[in-house]
Design a protein around this motif. Structure first.
Motif, PDB file in Angstrom:
ATOM      1  N   UNK A 133      -5.390  -8.178   8.850  1.00 27.88           N
ATOM      2  CA  UNK A 133      -5.566  -7.202   9.914  1.00 27.88           C
ATOM      3  C   UNK A 133      -5.055  -5.824   9.543  1.00 27.88           C
ATOM      4  N   UNK A 134      -5.719  -4.789  10.089  1.00 25.52           N
ATOM      5  CA  UNK A 134      -5.334  -3.399   9.848  1.00 25.52           C
ATOM      6  C   UNK A 134      -5.922  -2.540  10.953  1.00 25.52           C
ATOM      7  N   UNK A 170      -1.281  -6.859  11.457  1.00 22.83           N
ATOM      8  CA  UNK A 170      -1.535  -5.503  10.962  1.00 22.83           C
ATOM      9  C   UNK A 170      -0.554  -5.211   9.854  1.00 22.83           C
ATOM     10  N   UNK A 171      -1.083  -4.726   8.755  1.00 23.38           N
ATOM     11  CA  UNK A 171      -0.299  -4.554   7.542  1.00 23.38           C
ATOM     12  C   UNK A 171       0.136  -3.118   7.326  1.00 23.38           C
ATOM     13  N   UNK A 172      -0.228  -2.235   8.300  1.00 27.12           N
ATOM     14  CA  UNK A 172       0.150  -0.834   8.192  1.00 27.12           C
ATOM     15  C   UNK A 172      -0.734  -0.070   7.221  1.00 27.12           C
ATOM     16  N   UNK A 173      -0.356   1.161   6.917  1.00 25.41           N
ATOM     17  CA  UNK A 173      -1.127   2.019   6.012  1.00 25.41           C
ATOM     18  C   UNK A 173      -0.496   2.006   4.626  1.00 25.41           C
ATOM     19  N   UNK A 174      -1.332   1.881   3.593  1.00 30.34           N
ATOM     20  CA  UNK A 174      -0.801   1.850   2.226  1.00 30.34           C
ATOM     21  C   UNK A 174      -0.688   3.247   1.637  1.00 30.34           C
ATOM     22  N   UNK A 175      -1.695   4.092   1.866  1.00 30.35           N
ATOM     23  CA  UNK A 175      -1.592   5.476   1.420  1.00 30.35           C
ATOM     24  C   UNK A 175      -2.483   6.353   2.290  1.00 30.35           C
ATOM     25  N   UNK A 176      -1.970   7.528   2.650  1.00 28.46           N
ATOM     26  CA  UNK A 176      -2.721   8.481   3.470  1.00 28.46           C
ATOM     27  C   UNK A 176      -1.956   9.803   3.487  1.00 28.46           C
TER      28      UNK A 176
END
Length: 385
Positions: A279-280, A299-305
């Protein structure tokens, strides 16, 4: 005689079709092996991360098109540096047998902005595709609310660029049938079937003859959702994969706990033959549940942004979840804290790592999940001794 995986999946998805007439209420369950296993007795490590947004400032920095100031800190200002976006996590990514992620942008230099949108995410494929390849990306989910930001041309370019790079993808396409069609990603010796759906930006949903995403309500009580997702799972079954992953871009932003609807749907998927729920979308970490020996990463959160940081939620901190398959058995999840710094992702250390560990443990234990300390990270056992 032990049933084949094809037979187990066939029975599971057949059960889904039967449950549809009962309004989605699970009144019987297909027996599934616990702990789950895969063919052979080998070891495999599969990584899962959340949103990877390579547009805007991230694109400017690592494509080599940004200013010298934006590329400060030892990075070359004269050319692209695709590997730089992964920061100090790159060795860990390369140690995986394959990486699964949600691509939160289109890969194209073409197309026109879709009107009446607040944010537009697009990355130049000249650097973004090599970046994904450098990280060992085996699968990129396209079922999200940004694939159509620059219209159908950019969406179709994205599918083409990933396919040409042999990166499996699902969740968007030239029409509804293509958008909802599952894919198979090869990771080591395993064939992993993936279905991808989103409940975000309904207007981005593909039509009968129009490009778009695999939009549906993601509610197991909704007959249309059961029909669409059940059909995708039947298509996966026909490909006889070793594992099945459901990649879901779902739920409202900034919520640290999944809704009851999300929990029901995730369990419904596993009852129907899915082995991992990925999930994301919320931009923050949610808890991890183990259901029938199979992980639900809500939900695994954001990896890069390059997003604005909300201090109370720490959306710049997240995790990389690694599924450890040992001796052919889904053994455990390894949870590695990470942190977004200056348009790149780094290993989280010190207070940041401690905060991530505490957040994952607290939210996961609400599901009765066993969470153990493992170095800088955490370990979640899937297989009972």
């Amino acid at each position: 005689m032990t049933p084949t995986r094809r037979a187990v999946l066939a029975a599971s998805v057949g059960g889904v079709a039967g449950l549809a007439v009962l309004g989605g209420t699970v009144r019987r369950r297909t027996r599934r092996a616990v702990p789950p296993t895969v063919p052979g007795d080998g070891d495999t490590r599969i990584g899962f991360v959340g949103d990877v947004m390579l547009g805007r400032n991230v694109n400017d920095r690592w494509s080599g098109t940004g200013s010298s100031e934006s590329q400060a800190g030892g990075d070359s200002a004269s050319g692209a540096d695709p590997a730089g976006v992964w920061g100090s996590t790159l060795p860990s990514l390369r140690a995986l047998d394959g990486l699964f992620l949600n691509l939160e942008c289109c890969l194209s230099t073409r197309g026109e902005r879709r009107p009446n949108r607040t944010y537009y995410f697009r990355a130049d494929p000249e650097w973004a595709v090599p970046a994904l390849d450098t990280a060992g990306t085996a699968y990129a989910s396209l079922a999200n609310n940004h694939l159509l930001d620059y219209g159908p041309t950019a969406l179709l370019d994205t599918v083409d660029h990933l396919s040409e790079a042999d990166i499996a993808n699902a969740g968007a396409g030239a029409d509804r049938a293509a958008a909802t069609e599952p894919t198979v990603a090869t990771v080591g010796d395993l064939d992993i079937g993936v279905v991808a759906f989103t409940d975000q930006s309904r207007s981005y949903g593909a039509g009968t003859d129009a490009p778009g995403t695999a939009w549906t309500s993601l509610d197991s009580r909704d007959p249309e959702t059961r029909a669409v997702v059940g059909d995708a799972l039947r298509q996966v079954r026909e490909r006889d994969p070793d594992l099945v992953v459901a990649s879901l871009h779902w739920g409202p932003n900034w919520e640290v706990r999944p809704s009851g609807t999300q929990r029901r749907f995730a369990r419904w998927l596993i009852d129907a033959g899915v082995d991992v729920v990925h999930g994301h979308s919320a931009h923050v970490i949610q808890g991890i549940e183990v259901y029938r020996g199979r992980p639900i990463v809500y939900d695994i959160g954001d990896y890069v942004d390059d997003y604005v940081i909300k201090p109370d939620l720490h959306n710049d901190r997240s995790v990389r979840v690694e599924l450890a398959i040992e001796d052919g058995r889904l053994e455990r999840l390894c949870v590695a804290p990470v942190e977004i710094v200056d348009e790149r992702v780094d290993r989280a250390t010190g207070d940041a790592a401690a905060w991530v560990r505490d957040r994952v443990r607290t939210l996961s234990e609400e599901f009765g999940t066993t969470v153990e300390r493992d170095g800088r990270g955490l370990s979640i056992p899937l297989a009972a001794d």
